[in-house]
Design an enzyme around this catalytic site. Structure first.
Site, PDB file in Angstrom:
ATOM      1  N   GLU A 174      -7.384   4.751   7.630  1.00  0.00           N
ATOM      2  CA  GLU A 174      -6.786   5.963   7.568  1.00  0.00           C
ATOM      3  C   GLU A 174      -8.147   6.914   6.753  1.00  0.00           C
ATOM      4  O   GLU A 174      -8.592   8.025   6.960  1.00  0.00           O
ATOM      5  CB  GLU A 174      -5.184   6.345   6.289  1.00  0.00           C
ATOM      6  CG  GLU A 174      -3.624   5.998   7.022  1.00  0.00           C
ATOM      7  CD  GLU A 174      -2.669   5.420   6.741  1.00  0.00           C
ATOM      8  OE1 GLU A 174      -3.166   5.948   5.294  1.00  0.00           O
ATOM      9  OE2 GLU A 174      -2.122   4.987   7.286  1.00  0.00           O
ATOM     10  N   HIS A 194      -9.565   1.466   4.586  1.00  0.00           N
ATOM     11  CA  HIS A 194      -8.184   1.435   5.218  1.00  0.00           C
ATOM     12  C   HIS A 194      -9.112   2.316   6.910  1.00  0.00           C
ATOM     13  O   HIS A 194      -9.052   3.411   6.370  1.00  0.00           O
ATOM     14  CB  HIS A 194      -7.114   1.823   4.275  1.00  0.00           C
ATOM     15  CG  HIS A 194      -5.453   2.442   5.577  1.00  0.00           C
ATOM     16  ND1 HIS A 194      -5.787   3.003   6.162  1.00  0.00           N
ATOM     17  CD2 HIS A 194      -4.833   1.145   4.913  1.00  0.00           C
ATOM     18  CE1 HIS A 194      -4.343   2.843   6.680  1.00  0.00           C
ATOM     19  NE2 HIS A 194      -3.969   1.387   5.867  1.00  0.00           N
ATOM     20  N   GLY A 253       2.819  -0.924   4.299  1.00  0.00           N
ATOM     21  CA  GLY A 253       2.894   0.034   3.862  1.00  0.00           C
ATOM     22  C   GLY A 253       4.344   0.575   3.668  1.00  0.00           C
ATOM     23  O   GLY A 253       4.600   0.234   2.496  1.00  0.00           O
ATOM     24  N   GLY A 254       5.077   1.002   4.822  1.00  0.00           N
ATOM     25  CA  GLY A 254       6.403   2.225   4.263  1.00  0.00           C
ATOM     26  C   GLY A 254       6.871   1.205   3.964  1.00  0.00           C
ATOM     27  O   GLY A 254       7.464   1.352   2.675  1.00  0.00           O
ATOM     28  N   ASN A 308       1.213  -0.976   0.155  1.00  0.00           N
ATOM     29  CA  ASN A 308       0.011  -0.155   0.404  1.00  0.00           C
ATOM     30  C   ASN A 308       0.816   1.388  -0.061  1.00  0.00           C
ATOM     31  O   ASN A 308       1.128   1.619   1.056  1.00  0.00           O
ATOM     32  CB  ASN A 308      -0.865  -0.121   1.722  1.00  0.00           C
ATOM     33  CG  ASN A 308      -1.436   1.144   1.638  1.00  0.00           C
ATOM     34  OD1 ASN A 308      -1.502   1.940   0.573  1.00  0.00           O
ATOM     35  ND2 ASN A 308      -2.250   1.020   2.517  1.00  0.00           N
ATOM     36  N   TRP A 309       1.010   1.918  -1.511  1.00  0.00           N
ATOM     37  CA  TRP A 309       1.967   2.800  -0.876  1.00  0.00           C
ATOM     38  C   TRP A 309       1.455   3.659  -0.366  1.00  0.00           C
ATOM     39  O   TRP A 309       1.732   5.404  -0.703  1.00  0.00           O
ATOM     40  CB  TRP A 309       2.635   2.948  -2.836  1.00  0.00           C
ATOM     41  CG  TRP A 309       3.004   2.271  -3.653  1.00  0.00           C
ATOM     42  CD1 TRP A 309       3.027   0.412  -2.803  1.00  0.00           C
ATOM     43  CD2 TRP A 309       3.555   2.333  -4.962  1.00  0.00           C
ATOM     44  NE1 TRP A 309       3.602   0.131  -3.461  1.00  0.00           N
ATOM     45  CE2 TRP A 309       3.772   1.118  -4.967  1.00  0.00           C
ATOM     46  CE3 TRP A 309       3.456   3.588  -5.926  1.00  0.00           C
ATOM     47  CZ2 TRP A 309       5.082   0.719  -6.087  1.00  0.00           C
ATOM     48  CZ3 TRP A 309       4.690   2.758  -6.618  1.00  0.00           C
ATOM     49  CH2 TRP A 309       5.168   1.534  -7.178  1.00  0.00           C
ATOM     50  N   LYS A 310      -0.137   4.387  -0.640  1.00  0.00           N
ATOM     51  CA  LYS A 310      -0.444   5.407  -0.320  1.00  0.00           C
ATOM     52  C   LYS A 310      -0.390   7.039  -0.455  1.00  0.00           C
ATOM     53  O   LYS A 310      -0.309   6.302  -2.078  1.00  0.00           O
ATOM     54  CB  LYS A 310       0.013   5.748   1.361  1.00  0.00           C
ATOM     55  CG  LYS A 310       0.132   4.244   2.111  1.00  0.00           C
ATOM     56  CD  LYS A 310       0.166   4.435   3.983  1.00  0.00           C
ATOM     57  CE  LYS A 310       0.285   3.372   4.720  1.00  0.00           C
ATOM     58  NZ  LYS A 310      -0.227   3.620   5.918  1.00  0.00           N
ATOM     59  N   SER A 342       2.995  -1.497  10.190  1.00  0.00           N
ATOM     60  CA  SER A 342       4.984  -2.093  10.591  1.00  0.00           C
ATOM     61  C   SER A 342       5.666  -2.787  10.308  1.00  0.00           C
ATOM     62  O   SER A 342       6.181  -3.730  10.740  1.00  0.00           O
ATOM     63  CB  SER A 342       5.263  -1.851  12.102  1.00  0.00           C
ATOM     64  OG  SER A 342       4.738  -0.183  11.854  1.00  0.00           O
TER      65      SER A 342
HETATM   66  P1  PGA Z   1       3.235   0.382   7.252  1.00  0.00           P
HETATM   67  O1  PGA Z   1       1.328   0.922   6.825  1.00  0.00           O
HETATM   68  O2  PGA Z   1       3.159  -0.428   6.949  1.00  0.00           O
HETATM   69  O3  PGA Z   1       3.749   1.252   7.564  1.00  0.00           O
HETATM   70  O4  PGA Z   1       2.742   0.326   8.910  1.00  0.00           O
HETATM   71  C1  PGA Z   1       0.570  -0.112   6.911  1.00  0.00           C
HETATM   72  C2  PGA Z   1      -1.299  -0.024   6.316  1.00  0.00           C
HETATM   73  O5  PGA Z   1      -1.612   1.386   6.969  1.00  0.00           O
HETATM   74  O6  PGA Z   1      -1.238  -0.631   5.116  1.00  0.00           O
END
Ligand code: PGA
Length: 256
Positions: A96, A94, A231-232, A9-11, A210
């Protein structure tokens, strides 16, 4: 055996050029790894370019969101009809989006229905925040989220669930493998009671929050966890590749 899935997930990261560069760096190596569903979810504006780059490979493309109407006067929104030619999957609900864009269970429910109408596979995100976790309400919160967006057809359609405790997202404070396995086991049990054992056994449930190359194995080694929503670390080519490779190795060993 459920096929594991690693989804990046590149956001809200990468320009179109950066997206092209990132995919170009990983597509051959990523495409060559078998027995893992490899999904990348870039921002909307990069979907077309990335789709061209991965054409003919085993990498799947996902969007990070959609709107639930097919078309019309909804300035700024993207519909499932627009995504259906480009993507196979779409992240829905998600945390967010729940937190910053006020997405409720009802909206998420409509989005899942819209995705399924166009043959898009939803990755439904659920998870408790830190207050709820500390108050011992994890199971209650998760049950509510599952019930808000659950009908039999979702589960039969091969929906993917991502358990993402909000306190673990982007914080570097991942859940432990054991914690995540327990909660995901609870999710599977809840769905089993509601929809039957077979549907629950076939359902893929990922962990997210994470996940890095350093801790991925801890999650993948757990029996209930079918992969990760990353994500990151999905923005770092070597790191993402390593997570997918470890998944293939561990799952190969477990099934062999
Ligand atoms: P993160 O994000 O790996 O940066 O914690 C995961 C996500 O929000 O899907």
């Amino acid at each position: 055996m459920r096929i594991p899935m690693i989804a990046g997930n590149w956001k809200m990261n990468t320009t179109i050029n950066e997206a092209i560069q990132l995919v170009s760096e990983i597509r051959w190596k990523l495409g060559a790894i078998d027995n893992v569903d490899k999904v990348i979810c870039p921002p909307f504006i990069s979907l077309a370019a990335v789709s061209e780059l991965i054409k003919g490979s085993s990498i799947k493309l996902g969007a990070q969101n959609l709107y639930f109407e097919d078309n019309g006067a909804y300035t700024g929104e993207i519909s499932p009809l627009m995504l259906a030619d480009l993507c196979e999957l779409v992240i829905i609900g998600h945390s967010e989006r729940r937190q910053y864009f006020n997405e409720t269970g009802e909206i998420i429910d409509k989005k899942i229905q819209a995705a399924l109408r166009f043959g898009l596979k939803p990755i439904l995100c659920i998870g408790e925040n830190s207050d709820e976790n500390e108050a011992g309400k994890t199971e209650e919160v998760i049950t509510n989220q599952l019930m808000a967006s659950s009908t039999r057809v979702y589960y039969l359609s091969g929906l993917v669930i991502a358990y993402e405790p909000v306190w673990a997202i982007g914080t570097g404070r991942a859940a432990t493998g054991k914690q995540a396995n327990e909660t995901i086991g609870f999710i599977r049990h809840t769905i089993s009671q509601k929809e039957g054992k077979r549907i629950a056994q076939d359902l893929r449930i990922l962990y997210g929050g994470s996940v890095t190359a350093a801790n991925a194995a801890e999650f993948i080694n757990q029996p209930e966890i079918d992969g990760a929503l990353v994500g990151g670390a999905s923005l770092k080519p070597a790191e993402f590749l390593s997570i997918v490779k470890q998944t293939a190795e561990i799952r190969g060993r477990l099934s062999g």
